[in-house]
Design an enzyme around this catalytic site. Structure first.
Site, PDB file in Angstrom:
ATOM      1  N   LYS A  98      39.890  31.115   1.404  1.00 33.34           N
ATOM      2  CA  LYS A  98      38.777  31.179   2.360  1.00 33.34           C
ATOM      3  C   LYS A  98      37.500  30.539   1.782  1.00 33.34           C
ATOM      4  CE  LYS A  98      38.736  35.697   2.789  1.00 33.34           C
ATOM      5  NZ  LYS A  98      39.884  36.107   1.961  1.00 33.34           N
ATOM      6  N   ARG A 155      36.299  42.299   8.065  1.00 34.18           N
ATOM      7  CA  ARG A 155      37.563  42.584   7.384  1.00 34.18           C
ATOM      8  C   ARG A 155      38.225  43.833   7.953  1.00 34.18           C
ATOM      9  NH1 ARG A 155      36.210  39.791   2.237  1.00 34.18           N
ATOM     10  NH2 ARG A 155      38.002  39.808   0.852  1.00 34.18           N
ATOM     11  N   ARG A 203      44.028  32.302 -10.922  1.00 33.88           N
ATOM     12  CA  ARG A 203      42.633  31.974 -10.621  1.00 33.88           C
ATOM     13  C   ARG A 203      41.719  32.295 -11.803  1.00 33.88           C
ATOM     14  NH1 ARG A 203      39.871  33.593  -4.953  1.00 33.88           N
ATOM     15  NH2 ARG A 203      39.757  35.731  -5.707  1.00 33.88           N
ATOM     16  N   ARG A 223      38.507  37.364 -12.581  1.00 32.85           N
ATOM     17  CA  ARG A 223      37.724  38.362 -11.857  1.00 32.85           C
ATOM     18  C   ARG A 223      38.408  39.715 -11.990  1.00 32.85           C
ATOM     19  NH1 ARG A 223      36.548  36.055  -5.835  1.00 32.85           N
ATOM     20  NH2 ARG A 223      37.329  38.107  -5.284  1.00 32.85           N
ATOM     21  N   ARG A 237      44.532  45.032  -3.130  1.00 36.06           N
ATOM     22  CA  ARG A 237      43.834  44.215  -2.120  1.00 36.06           C
ATOM     23  C   ARG A 237      44.803  43.782  -1.021  1.00 36.06           C
ATOM     24  NH1 ARG A 237      41.540  39.748  -5.715  1.00 36.06           N
ATOM     25  NH2 ARG A 237      40.556  38.874  -3.861  1.00 36.06           N
TER      26      ARG A 237
HETATM   27  P1  AMP Z   1      36.005  37.978  -1.428  1.00 34.27           P
HETATM   28  O1  AMP Z   1      35.241  37.109  -2.340  1.00 34.27           O
HETATM   29  O2  AMP Z   1      35.818  37.633   0.024  1.00 34.27           O
HETATM   30  O3  AMP Z   1      37.450  38.118  -1.811  1.00 34.27           O
HETATM   31  O4  AMP Z   1      35.384  39.466  -1.576  1.00 34.27           O
HETATM   32  C1  AMP Z   1      35.401  40.130  -2.822  1.00 34.27           C
HETATM   33  C2  AMP Z   1      35.246  41.623  -2.617  1.00 34.27           C
HETATM   34  O5  AMP Z   1      34.003  41.927  -1.970  1.00 34.27           O
HETATM   35  C3  AMP Z   1      36.300  42.255  -1.714  1.00 34.27           C
HETATM   36  O6  AMP Z   1      37.515  42.514  -2.385  1.00 34.27           O
HETATM   37  C4  AMP Z   1      35.582  43.537  -1.292  1.00 34.27           C
HETATM   38  O7  AMP Z   1      35.540  44.478  -2.337  1.00 34.27           O
HETATM   39  C5  AMP Z   1      34.156  43.029  -1.097  1.00 34.27           C
HETATM   40  N1  AMP Z   1      33.983  42.543   0.309  1.00 34.27           N
HETATM   41  C6  AMP Z   1      33.771  41.255   0.714  1.00 34.27           C
HETATM   42  N2  AMP Z   1      33.677  41.177   2.047  1.00 34.27           N
HETATM   43  C7  AMP Z   1      33.814  42.447   2.509  1.00 34.27           C
HETATM   44  C8  AMP Z   1      33.843  43.026   3.805  1.00 34.27           C
HETATM   45  N3  AMP Z   1      33.704  42.281   4.922  1.00 34.27           N
HETATM   46  N4  AMP Z   1      34.011  44.369   3.898  1.00 34.27           N
HETATM   47  C9  AMP Z   1      34.135  45.139   2.798  1.00 34.27           C
HETATM   48  N5  AMP Z   1      34.159  44.662   1.557  1.00 34.27           N
HETATM   49  C10 AMP Z   1      34.002  43.320   1.385  1.00 34.27           C
END
Ligand code: AMP
Length: 216
Positions: free
Chosen positions: A13, A88, A127, A160, A171
């Site tokens: 994404k 999400r 990653r 990460r 996840r």
């Molecule tokens: P990402 O970089 O999009 O994978 O987001 C990393 C982490 O941020 C996720 O695993 C969640 O812990 C948190 N996060 C990001 N977007 C959301 C969301 N829309 N709702 C809740 N937690 C989020």
């Protein structure tokens, strides 16, 4: 154009959003990046969010929606954005609908990048991230010029916390139970577009652009 980009963890994404926002002149709105900036800023809130993200869990819905609403204070941003990683959950999608309705706007498209669980595991396992500048690499498919070092700022690359194997599984479980129901939610409103994500990043970006240009 107002677009949501969805997909399982590791579907690309963030990479795809960075590739297509320029071509379509959209603001890139990534909740993951916002939360990581909040963690970097420290303080009690930063520490609490760090603990949630580190476990591979989701930040609570209300807090997440408030962060998005606060980010999009400039009204012009509501005319052209790509939301990456938000919503999400179904409650977040409902909150987004309410934020849009308040401004008499709606979504033009929800693009879901599809990727099998096997590919998700391969991608996230390899990653490597620069926690300083946000650049993302892959040990096999997109290695940095010098192993373990960021091309952009020379800092050491890291895995990460939420890319560790047990967190990846968590996840994925959360994606299936909480995020996948959104596919139905958006299919019902007729805005859902699905794009296969099992190809080179540029090819996937081309597919996303084709879908969105067809939308205009
Ligand atoms: P990402 O970089 O999009 O994978 O987001 C990393 C982490 O941020 C996720 O695993 C969640 O812990 C948190 N996060 C990001 N977007 C959301 C969301 N829309 N709702 C809740 N937690 C989020």
């Amino acid at each position: 154009m107002r677009v949501v980009l969805m997909g399982p963890p590791g579907a690309g994404k963030g990479t795809q959003a960075k590739k297509v926002v320029g071509a379509l002149d959209l603001a890139h709105v990534s909740t993951g990046d916002m939360f990581r900036r909040m963690v970097a800023a420290g303080g009690d809130l930063g520490k609490r969010i760090q603990a949630i993200i580190g476990q591979g869990h989701l930040v609570p819905d209300k807090e997440t929606s408030e962060v998005v609403d606060a980010f999009l204070t400039q009204e012009s941003l509501w005319d052209s954005f790509m939301l990456d990683g938000f919503p999400r959950t179904v409650p977040q999608a409902e909150m987004l609908d309410a934020m849009l309705a308040r401004r008499k706007k709606s979504l033009d498209a929800v693009v879901a990048i599809d990727l099998s669980e096997q590919n998700v595991l391969a991608r996230l396992g390899g990653r490597r991230s620069c926690l300083a500048c946000g650049s993302v690499y892959h040990e096999v498919s997109a290695p940095p010029k010098k192993p373990g070092v960021c091309d952009r700022d020379g800092k050491a690359l890291q895995v990460r916390e939420d890319d560790k194997p047990d967190k990846i599984r968590e996840r994925l479980r959360i994606y299936e139970s909480q995020t996948q129901p959104l596919l139905d939610y958006y299919a019902k409103s007729g805005v859902l577009k699905r794009v296969p994500g099992d190809a080179e990043a540029d090819e996937v970006a081309g597919r996303i652009l084709a879908v969105l240009r067809g939308q205009r």
